[in-house]
Scaffold this motif. Structure first.
Motif, PDB file in Angstrom:
ATOM      1  N   TRP A 162       0.876  -1.158   0.000  1.00  0.00           N
ATOM      2  CA  TRP A 162       0.000   0.000   0.000  1.00  0.00           C
ATOM      3  C   TRP A 162       0.917   1.212   0.000  1.00  0.00           C
ATOM      4  CZ3 TRP A 162      -5.170   0.077   3.159  1.00  0.00           C
ATOM      5  CH2 TRP A 162      -5.993  -0.951   2.701  1.00  0.00           C
ATOM      6  N   ARG A 163       0.879   1.953  -1.060  1.00  0.00           N
ATOM      7  CA  ARG A 163       1.825   3.046  -1.246  1.00  0.00           C
ATOM      8  C   ARG A 163       1.300   4.326  -0.583  1.00  0.00           C
ATOM      9  NH1 ARG A 163       5.469   4.232  -6.295  1.00  0.00           N
ATOM     10  NH2 ARG A 163       5.597   6.508  -6.358  1.00  0.00           N
ATOM     11  N   ILE A 164       2.166   4.957   0.224  1.00  0.00           N
ATOM     12  CA  ILE A 164       1.854   6.247   0.832  1.00  0.00           C
ATOM     13  C   ILE A 164       2.511   7.361   0.036  1.00  0.00           C
ATOM     14  CG2 ILE A 164       2.074   7.659   2.919  1.00  0.00           C
ATOM     15  CD1 ILE A 164       1.989   4.990   4.494  1.00  0.00           C
ATOM     16  N   ASN A 165       3.759   7.173  -0.307  1.00  0.00           N
ATOM     17  CA  ASN A 165       4.449   8.025  -1.273  1.00  0.00           C
ATOM     18  C   ASN A 165       5.497   7.164  -1.955  1.00  0.00           C
ATOM     19  OD1 ASN A 165       6.847   8.082   0.377  1.00  0.00           O
ATOM     20  ND2 ASN A 165       5.878   9.685   1.614  1.00  0.00           N
ATOM     21  N   GLU A 166       6.408   7.768  -2.688  1.00  0.00           N
ATOM     22  CA  GLU A 166       7.315   6.964  -3.511  1.00  0.00           C
ATOM     23  C   GLU A 166       8.249   6.069  -2.714  1.00  0.00           C
ATOM     24  OE1 GLU A 166      10.813   9.345  -5.200  1.00  0.00           O
ATOM     25  OE2 GLU A 166       9.272  10.873  -4.894  1.00  0.00           O
ATOM     26  N   THR A 167       8.465   6.335  -1.432  1.00  0.00           N
ATOM     27  CA  THR A 167       9.360   5.500  -0.629  1.00  0.00           C
ATOM     28  C   THR A 167       8.680   4.894   0.597  1.00  0.00           C
ATOM     29  OG1 THR A 167      10.134   7.425   0.630  1.00  0.00           O
ATOM     30  CG2 THR A 167      11.396   6.814  -1.341  1.00  0.00           C
ATOM     31  N   THR A 168       7.476   5.296   0.921  1.00  0.00           N
ATOM     32  CA  THR A 168       6.827   4.903   2.168  1.00  0.00           C
ATOM     33  C   THR A 168       5.607   4.033   1.878  1.00  0.00           C
ATOM     34  OG1 THR A 168       7.519   7.028   3.086  1.00  0.00           O
ATOM     35  CG2 THR A 168       5.917   5.764   4.351  1.00  0.00           C
ATOM     36  N   PHE A 169       5.496   2.932   2.636  1.00  0.00           N
ATOM     37  CA  PHE A 169       4.493   1.923   2.317  1.00  0.00           C
ATOM     38  C   PHE A 169       3.941   1.261   3.571  1.00  0.00           C
ATOM     39  CE2 PHE A 169       7.755   2.170  -0.915  1.00  0.00           C
ATOM     40  CZ  PHE A 169       7.049   2.255  -2.095  1.00  0.00           C
ATOM     41  N   ASN A 170       2.765   0.658   3.420  1.00  0.00           N
ATOM     42  CA  ASN A 170       2.275  -0.366   4.333  1.00  0.00           C
ATOM     43  C   ASN A 170       2.497  -1.705   3.650  1.00  0.00           C
ATOM     44  OD1 ASN A 170      -0.462   1.823   4.619  1.00  0.00           O
ATOM     45  ND2 ASN A 170       1.127   1.651   6.186  1.00  0.00           N
ATOM     46  N   LEU A 171       2.739  -2.743   4.465  1.00  0.00           N
ATOM     47  CA  LEU A 171       2.993  -4.080   3.944  1.00  0.00           C
ATOM     48  C   LEU A 171       1.871  -5.014   4.391  1.00  0.00           C
ATOM     49  CD1 LEU A 171       6.815  -4.318   4.820  1.00  0.00           C
ATOM     50  CD2 LEU A 171       5.789  -3.563   2.669  1.00  0.00           C
ATOM     51  N   ARG A 172       1.073  -5.477   3.431  1.00  0.00           N
ATOM     52  CA  ARG A 172      -0.068  -6.337   3.743  1.00  0.00           C
ATOM     53  C   ARG A 172       0.286  -7.789   3.474  1.00  0.00           C
ATOM     54  NH1 ARG A 172      -6.280  -5.391   1.455  1.00  0.00           N
ATOM     55  NH2 ARG A 172      -7.319  -5.847   3.445  1.00  0.00           N
ATOM     56  N   VAL A 173      -0.081  -8.662   4.371  1.00  0.00           N
ATOM     57  CA  VAL A 173       0.304 -10.068   4.259  1.00  0.00           C
ATOM     58  C   VAL A 173      -0.870 -10.905   3.776  1.00  0.00           C
ATOM     59  CG1 VAL A 173       2.053  -9.773   6.039  1.00  0.00           C
ATOM     60  CG2 VAL A 173      -0.235 -10.558   6.692  1.00  0.00           C
ATOM     61  N   HIS A 174      -0.636 -12.203   3.682  1.00  0.00           N
ATOM     62  CA  HIS A 174      -1.600 -13.100   3.056  1.00  0.00           C
ATOM     63  C   HIS A 174      -2.979 -13.045   3.703  1.00  0.00           C
ATOM     64  CE1 HIS A 174      -3.137 -16.596   0.953  1.00  0.00           C
ATOM     65  NE2 HIS A 174      -3.405 -17.191   2.103  1.00  0.00           N
ATOM     66  N   ASN A 175      -3.037 -12.966   5.021  1.00  0.00           N
ATOM     67  CA  ASN A 175      -4.311 -12.962   5.731  1.00  0.00           C
ATOM     68  C   ASN A 175      -4.924 -11.565   5.832  1.00  0.00           C
ATOM     69  OD1 ASN A 175      -3.967 -15.688   6.075  1.00  0.00           O
ATOM     70  ND2 ASN A 175      -3.373 -15.565   8.227  1.00  0.00           N
ATOM     71  N   ASN A 176      -4.395 -10.639   5.034  1.00  0.00           N
ATOM     72  CA  ASN A 176      -4.898  -9.265   4.929  1.00  0.00           C
ATOM     73  C   ASN A 176      -4.582  -8.386   6.138  1.00  0.00           C
ATOM     74  OD1 ASN A 176      -5.950  -9.599   2.345  1.00  0.00           O
ATOM     75  ND2 ASN A 176      -7.932 -10.294   3.107  1.00  0.00           N
ATOM     76  N   GLN A 177      -3.686  -8.853   7.020  1.00  0.00           N
ATOM     77  CA  GLN A 177      -3.214  -7.994   8.093  1.00  0.00           C
ATOM     78  C   GLN A 177      -1.991  -7.217   7.624  1.00  0.00           C
ATOM     79  OE1 GLN A 177      -3.271 -11.691   9.447  1.00  0.00           O
ATOM     80  NE2 GLN A 177      -4.351 -11.420  11.389  1.00  0.00           N
ATOM     81  N   PHE A 178      -1.624  -6.208   8.410  1.00  0.00           N
ATOM     82  CA  PHE A 178      -0.494  -5.360   8.058  1.00  0.00           C
ATOM     83  C   PHE A 178       0.652  -5.560   9.041  1.00  0.00           C
ATOM     84  CE2 PHE A 178      -4.086  -3.361   6.050  1.00  0.00           C
ATOM     85  CZ  PHE A 178      -3.585  -2.918   4.838  1.00  0.00           C
ATOM     86  N   VAL A 179       1.852  -5.551   8.489  1.00  0.00           N
ATOM     87  CA  VAL A 179       3.056  -5.652   9.307  1.00  0.00           C
ATOM     88  C   VAL A 179       3.222  -4.356  10.097  1.00  0.00           C
ATOM     89  CG1 VAL A 179       5.567  -5.914   9.278  1.00  0.00           C
ATOM     90  CG2 VAL A 179       4.147  -7.176   7.635  1.00  0.00           C
ATOM     91  N   GLY A 180       3.617  -4.504  11.367  1.00  0.00           N
ATOM     92  CA  GLY A 180       3.840  -3.316  12.184  1.00  0.00           C
ATOM     93  C   GLY A 180       4.705  -3.635  13.387  1.00  0.00           C
ATOM     94  N   LEU A 181       5.017  -2.596  14.154  1.00  0.00           N
ATOM     95  CA  LEU A 181       5.760  -2.762  15.391  1.00  0.00           C
ATOM     96  C   LEU A 181       4.820  -3.211  16.498  1.00  0.00           C
ATOM     97  CD1 LEU A 181       7.949   0.477  15.299  1.00  0.00           C
ATOM     98  CD2 LEU A 181       8.645  -1.848  14.673  1.00  0.00           C
ATOM     99  N   ASN A 182       5.281  -4.129  17.337  1.00  0.00           N
ATOM    100  CA  ASN A 182       4.469  -4.596  18.452  1.00  0.00           C
ATOM    101  C   ASN A 182       4.665  -3.656  19.637  1.00  0.00           C
ATOM    102  OD1 ASN A 182       2.913  -6.025  20.201  1.00  0.00           O
ATOM    103  ND2 ASN A 182       4.292  -7.791  20.376  1.00  0.00           N
ATOM    104  N   THR A 183       3.640  -2.909  19.945  1.00  0.00           N
ATOM    105  CA  THR A 183       3.726  -1.946  21.053  1.00  0.00           C
ATOM    106  C   THR A 183       2.734  -2.290  22.158  1.00  0.00           C
ATOM    107  OG1 THR A 183       2.150  -0.489  19.926  1.00  0.00           O
ATOM    108  CG2 THR A 183       4.491  -0.080  19.544  1.00  0.00           C
TER     109      THR A 183
END
Length: 518
Positions: free
Chosen positions: A109-130
């Motif tokens: 999922w593109r935010i700008n030319e270098t910044t993205f969200n990463l969606r995985v097979h089960n449709n969740q997004f990769v992120g930091l665990n906080t």
């Protein structure tokens, strides 16, 4: 006959050859009492972008190989294995897979030319665990909606752009400490050596090049300029005059759901396509052409294809999309109902097999009512589901609605010899159209066909035989047919090129035998 896979650039059609009972089929009367039938052409790639039709539209997008929906994979240079969402999502990230499968694919999922969200097979997004006191350096794939913690910057090596580092929202780079431990706590360094755990080899594939990708790729400053220039130059008034002068009587115009919100559609889409459609109706009236408005892209995408307005290949259209989709049909019909060129409204293009038939029919029922609220004469076109073996599944339903039309798309580029292709047309094409063409049912329509096949190095005469066979088969279609498409960088996909280069001639006579010079 076995299932035949048919490829249209960047996505797959499955055309299922089934045994059809056609002995009782009776060809219905023509669509109008005066014998009018559509001999049309699609204006594909105009108001709904399809990058394969005009690739140059995407040339100026920075990092144009990393658009929304692109599938990427990352190999750790230190352990030599793929970054992976364990179990396809819902838990941690690891780097322990020597071969790639679904869990090793990340959709951008593109935010700008270098910044993205990463969606995985089960449709969740990769992120930091906080959560639960975590330090915020461990990686998980849990969230269904991305936020700041699910935002990453992909930094590419200027000399070797497949070498990348991935910076998390905490300002640190991802690194592979062990096959089971991937964290975001590396400061990186100046080099790109193969012993640096923060370096990955990135590969990308299954790129999407649709309306979402081009508008989000250019961004809010450039996209309006690029798209309006495209709408004003790709299809112009002279094209309508040319279409009319070359023996055609209609245009099928694909549109996206966002057109109903013009001039301020939801981001990233930009306004202006409605003005282009208004112009099309003016030109159609001037040159005596009928218009079929085709909802090519429904809200949340009815087929998961880039030409369905999809962001990343997900198929989201369904019961909760019906009201919005019907609203689009209502808007379009109300706007053009009094225009004499409006001939038909196509409620939705190419729903797929995974769309519930019951939901599709519920939508078609509501869409039909929306059309009839504004027009008693416009035909209402209902697409068959792609991949369905029973092409007649909508016949009993559609027969209840006066002025309804069943659209089947017929493509053949699975056979590699001329005779096999001609035999396929003379059996499957004719059987399909006979099956959906009955004396007491809806009219039948080949909304898309093309002079493209699997025969390599075919001669001009062989192409002409191929086209002639298709047109003879389409004589059964009581509503008519429309070539895909008017303009295309791929010659045989372009009806304009085919006519100008003598492959097809519709002006000599109304008879099929005179359509071609052979």
């Amino acid at each position: 006959m076995d299932t035949l896979p048919i490829m249209k650039p960047n996505y797959v059609f499955i055309l299922v050859c089934c045994i059809l009972s056609v002995s009782q089929a009776t060809v219905a009367a023509p669509a109008a009492s005066n014998g009018f039938r559509v001999r049309g052409v699609n204006l594909g790639g105009w108001l709904v972008t399809e990058g394969w039709i005009k690739p140059s539209l995407f040339d100026a997008i920075p990092n144009s190989d990393l658009l929304d929906g692109t599938n990427v994979q990352f190999i750790s240079v230190t352990v030599g294995k793929y970054l992976s969402a364990e179990s396809g999502g819902g838990t941690i990230l690891v780097a322990n897979k020597p071969k790639a499968s679904t869990s090793e694919i990340f959709r951008l999922w593109r935010i700008n030319e270098t910044t993205f969200n990463l969606r995985v097979h089960n449709n969740q997004f990769v992120g930091l665990n906080t959560t639960n006191g975590d330090t915020g350096v461990n990686l998980v794939a849990r969230e269904m909606t991305p936020g700041i913690s699910e935002t990453f910057v992909i930094l590419r090596n200027s000399d070797y752009p497949n070498l990348v580092r991935i910076k998390a929202s905490n300002g640190f780079f991802l690194q592979v400490k062990t096959e089971e431990l991937v964290t975001a706590d590396s400061k990186g360094n100046e080099g790109w050596s193969d012993d640096d755990p923060s370096v990955f080899i990135m590969s990308s594939f299954r790129q999407f090049e649709g309306e979402f990708q081009i508008t989000n790729g250019y961004g809010p400053l450039m996209a309006p300029k690029v798209m309006r220039e495209h709408w004003e130059t790709f299809i112009v008034e002279e094209d309508f005059k040319w279409i009319s002068n070359n023996g055609l009587n209609a245009v099928r115009i694909p549109v996206g759901w966002w057109i109903a919100s013009d001039p301020n559609p939801p981001k990233p889409f930009v306004g202006g396509s409605l003005k282009a459609l208004d112009n099309a109706f003016l030109w159609a009236k001037k040159y005596g052409l009928k218009v079929i408005i085709d909802l090519h892209a429904a809200p949340r995408s009815q087929n998961g294809f880039f030409n369905g307005g999809c962001r990343d290949g997900s198929l989201g259209w369904g019961i909760d999309s019906l009201d919005q989709t019907v609203g689009v049909i209502d808007f379009l019909t109300a706007r053009y109902a009094e225009n004499p060129s409006l001939y038909a409204i196509q409620l939705m293009n190419e729903p797929v097999l995974w769309d519930s038939l019951e939901i599709v029919m519920e939508y078609y029922k509501a869409g039909y009512k929306a059309v009839r609220k504004h027009s008693s004469t416009a035909y209402v076109v209902m697409s068959t589901r792609m991949g369905i073996a029973n092409v007649t599944e909508l016949l009993p339903f559609a027969a209840e609605y006066e002025g309804s039309v069943i659209d089947v798309h017929l493509y053949d580029y699975g056979y590699t010899t001329v005779q096999d292709s001609l035999d396929f047309i003379n059996t499957y094409y004719k059987d399909t159209l006979n099956a959906v063409t009955t004396s007491n049912g809806p009219l039948s329509f080949v909304g898309e066909w093309v002079a493209v096949w699997g025969v390599e190095n075919a001669t001009k005469e062989e192409y002409q035989r191929f086209v002639k066979a298709q047109l003879e088969a389409f004589e059964v279609a009581t509503f008519g047919w429309a070539y895909w498409t008017l303009k295309n960088v791929k010659n045989h996909w372009s009806l304009e090129w085919m006519i100008k280069n003598g492959y097809i001639n519709f002006t000599e006579s109304n008879s099929i035998s005179s359509h071609l010079s052979i």
